[in-house]
Design a protein around this motif. Sequence first.
Motif, PDB file in Angstrom:
ATOM      1  N   ILE A 117       0.829  -1.204   0.000  1.00  0.00           N
ATOM      2  CA  ILE A 117       0.000   0.000   0.000  1.00  0.00           C
ATOM      3  C   ILE A 117       0.864   1.255   0.000  1.00  0.00           C
ATOM      4  O   ILE A 117       0.604   2.208  -0.749  1.00  0.00           O
ATOM      5  CB  ILE A 117      -0.953   0.001   1.217  1.00  0.00           C
ATOM      6  N   VAL A 118       1.910   1.250   0.805  1.00  0.00           N
ATOM      7  CA  VAL A 118       2.681   2.471   1.048  1.00  0.00           C
ATOM      8  C   VAL A 118       3.768   2.712   0.003  1.00  0.00           C
ATOM      9  O   VAL A 118       3.842   3.798  -0.597  1.00  0.00           O
ATOM     10  CB  VAL A 118       3.311   2.434   2.463  1.00  0.00           C
ATOM     11  N   VAL A 119       4.622   1.710  -0.233  1.00  0.00           N
ATOM     12  CA  VAL A 119       5.841   1.943  -1.023  1.00  0.00           C
ATOM     13  C   VAL A 119       5.549   2.304  -2.486  1.00  0.00           C
ATOM     14  O   VAL A 119       6.025   3.334  -2.974  1.00  0.00           O
ATOM     15  CB  VAL A 119       6.797   0.737  -0.925  1.00  0.00           C
ATOM     16  N   PRO A 120       4.770   1.487  -3.242  1.00  0.00           N
ATOM     17  CA  PRO A 120       4.524   1.878  -4.647  1.00  0.00           C
ATOM     18  C   PRO A 120       3.831   3.227  -4.768  1.00  0.00           C
ATOM     19  O   PRO A 120       4.161   4.021  -5.658  1.00  0.00           O
ATOM     20  CB  PRO A 120       3.633   0.737  -5.174  1.00  0.00           C
ATOM     21  N   THR A 121       2.869   3.469  -3.878  1.00  0.00           N
ATOM     22  CA  THR A 121       2.139   4.739  -3.936  1.00  0.00           C
ATOM     23  C   THR A 121       3.057   5.921  -3.649  1.00  0.00           C
ATOM     24  O   THR A 121       3.060   6.923  -4.384  1.00  0.00           O
ATOM     25  CB  THR A 121       0.978   4.725  -2.927  1.00  0.00           C
ATOM     26  N   PHE A 198       5.061  -1.806  14.639  1.00  0.00           N
ATOM     27  CA  PHE A 198       4.216  -1.197  13.627  1.00  0.00           C
ATOM     28  C   PHE A 198       4.925  -0.039  12.928  1.00  0.00           C
ATOM     29  O   PHE A 198       5.125  -0.072  11.713  1.00  0.00           O
ATOM     30  CB  PHE A 198       2.881  -0.717  14.207  1.00  0.00           C
ATOM     31  N   TRP A 199       5.357   0.966  13.682  1.00  0.00           N
ATOM     32  CA  TRP A 199       5.990   2.130  13.051  1.00  0.00           C
ATOM     33  C   TRP A 199       7.334   1.766  12.437  1.00  0.00           C
ATOM     34  O   TRP A 199       7.768   2.411  11.471  1.00  0.00           O
ATOM     35  CB  TRP A 199       6.150   3.262  14.061  1.00  0.00           C
ATOM     36  N   ASN A 200       8.009   0.743  12.991  1.00  0.00           N
ATOM     37  CA  ASN A 200       9.305   0.368  12.417  1.00  0.00           C
ATOM     38  C   ASN A 200       9.159  -0.124  10.977  1.00  0.00           C
ATOM     39  O   ASN A 200      10.091  -0.008  10.175  1.00  0.00           O
ATOM     40  CB  ASN A 200      10.015  -0.673  13.280  1.00  0.00           C
ATOM     41  N   ASN A 201       8.000  -0.673  10.629  1.00  0.00           N
ATOM     42  CA  ASN A 201       7.768  -1.063   9.237  1.00  0.00           C
ATOM     43  C   ASN A 201       7.860   0.147   8.306  1.00  0.00           C
ATOM     44  O   ASN A 201       8.428   0.064   7.218  1.00  0.00           O
ATOM     45  CB  ASN A 201       6.396  -1.720   9.090  1.00  0.00           C
ATOM     46  N   PHE A 202       7.321   1.272   8.745  1.00  0.00           N
ATOM     47  CA  PHE A 202       7.371   2.485   7.929  1.00  0.00           C
ATOM     48  C   PHE A 202       8.797   3.017   7.810  1.00  0.00           C
ATOM     49  O   PHE A 202       9.186   3.529   6.754  1.00  0.00           O
ATOM     50  CB  PHE A 202       6.452   3.558   8.508  1.00  0.00           C
ATOM     51  N   LEU A 204      11.400   1.184   7.693  1.00  0.00           N
ATOM     52  CA  LEU A 204      12.045   0.336   6.685  1.00  0.00           C
ATOM     53  C   LEU A 204      11.545   0.677   5.284  1.00  0.00           C
ATOM     54  O   LEU A 204      12.316   0.659   4.322  1.00  0.00           O
ATOM     55  CB  LEU A 204      11.781  -1.141   6.986  1.00  0.00           C
ATOM     56  N   MET A 205      10.266   0.989   5.176  1.00  0.00           N
ATOM     57  CA  MET A 205       9.701   1.339   3.865  1.00  0.00           C
ATOM     58  C   MET A 205      10.346   2.587   3.286  1.00  0.00           C
ATOM     59  O   MET A 205      10.508   2.708   2.062  1.00  0.00           O
ATOM     60  CB  MET A 205       8.189   1.563   3.986  1.00  0.00           C
ATOM     61  N   ILE A 206      10.719   3.511   4.152  1.00  0.00           N
ATOM     62  CA  ILE A 206      11.342   4.754   3.685  1.00  0.00           C
ATOM     63  C   ILE A 206      12.581   4.444   2.848  1.00  0.00           C
ATOM     64  O   ILE A 206      12.863   5.131   1.856  1.00  0.00           O
ATOM     65  CB  ILE A 206      11.689   5.658   4.886  1.00  0.00           C
ATOM     66  N   TRP A 210      13.048   5.679  -0.908  1.00  0.00           N
ATOM     67  CA  TRP A 210      14.231   6.477  -1.239  1.00  0.00           C
ATOM     68  C   TRP A 210      14.936   5.929  -2.481  1.00  0.00           C
ATOM     69  O   TRP A 210      15.388   6.685  -3.336  1.00  0.00           O
ATOM     70  CB  TRP A 210      15.164   6.473  -0.034  1.00  0.00           C
ATOM     71  N   ILE A 211      15.005   4.603  -2.587  1.00  0.00           N
ATOM     72  CA  ILE A 211      15.677   3.979  -3.730  1.00  0.00           C
ATOM     73  C   ILE A 211      14.829   4.077  -4.993  1.00  0.00           C
ATOM     74  O   ILE A 211      15.322   4.442  -6.066  1.00  0.00           O
ATOM     75  CB  ILE A 211      15.991   2.496  -3.415  1.00  0.00           C
ATOM     76  N   GLN A 212      13.548   3.772  -4.888  1.00  0.00           N
ATOM     77  CA  GLN A 212      12.695   3.631  -6.071  1.00  0.00           C
ATOM     78  C   GLN A 212      12.139   4.946  -6.605  1.00  0.00           C
ATOM     79  O   GLN A 212      11.651   4.988  -7.731  1.00  0.00           O
ATOM     80  CB  GLN A 212      11.537   2.678  -5.755  1.00  0.00           C
ATOM     81  N   THR A 213      12.194   6.005  -5.827  1.00  0.00           N
ATOM     82  CA  THR A 213      11.697   7.293  -6.316  1.00  0.00           C
ATOM     83  C   THR A 213      12.460   7.730  -7.569  1.00  0.00           C
ATOM     84  O   THR A 213      11.879   8.290  -8.506  1.00  0.00           O
ATOM     85  CB  THR A 213      11.808   8.362  -5.210  1.00  0.00           C
ATOM     86  N   GLY A 214      13.763   7.480  -7.608  1.00  0.00           N
ATOM     87  CA  GLY A 214      14.559   7.831  -8.777  1.00  0.00           C
ATOM     88  C   GLY A 214      14.106   7.103 -10.019  1.00  0.00           C
ATOM     89  O   GLY A 214      14.038   7.685 -11.113  1.00  0.00           O
TER      90      GLY A 214
END
Length: 336
Positions: A117-121, A198-202, A204-206, A210-214
């Motif tokens: 839900i979070v990373v691709p979006t 719970f928050w630690n998942n976010f 890690l998602m960061i 950070w990598i895929q935004t480029g």
Amino acid sequence: MAQLASALAIMIMGVLGCAAYFYGSNFLLDKLFPTKNRPYEQIARNLRTANMVRPWLFLGPAVLLLTFYLFYPVIDSFRLSFFDRTGDGFVGLSNYVWLFGSDEFFESFRNNMLWLIVVPTAATFFGLIIATMTDRIWWGNIAKSLIFMPMAISFIGASVIWKFIYDFRSGDDAQIGLLNAIVVFFGGEPQNWITIPFWNNFFLMIILVWIQTGFAMVILSAALRGIPDETIEAAVLDGANGVQIFFKIMVPQIWGTIAVVWTTITILVLKVFDIVLAMTNGQWDTQVLANQMFDWMFRGGGDFGRGAVVAIVIMVLVIPIMIWNIKRANAEMEGR
């Protein structure tokens, strides 16, 4: 130095081997289907046959390697999912029964869905915003280069970098982690960020965002440049502001590309493994499916049956998205 020399030698041998295969296969094909000093009908027939065979001379090795490294493991994983931990004793559907009754599996599945839900979006959204903004400034190419740079870093390397950002020191030790240093500077209490459930998942998602935004930025920037200038000029003449142009003119015209970027990142997220392994090793409620598969397959003596079942789940989740992505990409290529 010995390892570098060995790697260089293997690379040279690989290039020379490919060149030898290219020239050798073409030489044999020309010998088998000659076109010199032959009747016209035979020349035409040999040319047609050679042209039919020639592509397969180059596709053949790749197809064989893909079959060996992709197709065979899928079949063997499916077979192993019906066997015990050693892969020798047939246990039927026991591994599947265990899977859907395992709290660890549902924790991994829930975390994977959260990543999906979070990373691709987030990566697609930031990539689109940055692509739009950098096209309007003179130093946009420099900014794009800096933002794309994390793509050149391995997931493990990125995880090491972010470990220093999230680093926590207990007691009176100085905080060397960037995030905790900022918190302490503003008078807050340092936190062990990656252990907060719970928050630690976010956190890690960061790293993956950070990598895929480029990647998203580069693809979407190319799509934005393909929008006809006349469309934008007409919208400006009609009195549309920047926000309206972006959401009502630009985004609809590149929606297909946005969808392809989003699904490509989604497939990557379903297989996320390196970041979780390096940062938490699945502890503190951060376990994901690929990490769980690795644990069952290779750790604690290994359980090939249960590891294979988790691998099958990952494959089943990836296949529909991959098929849709390929169809969408083909439609884009055909201009539909």
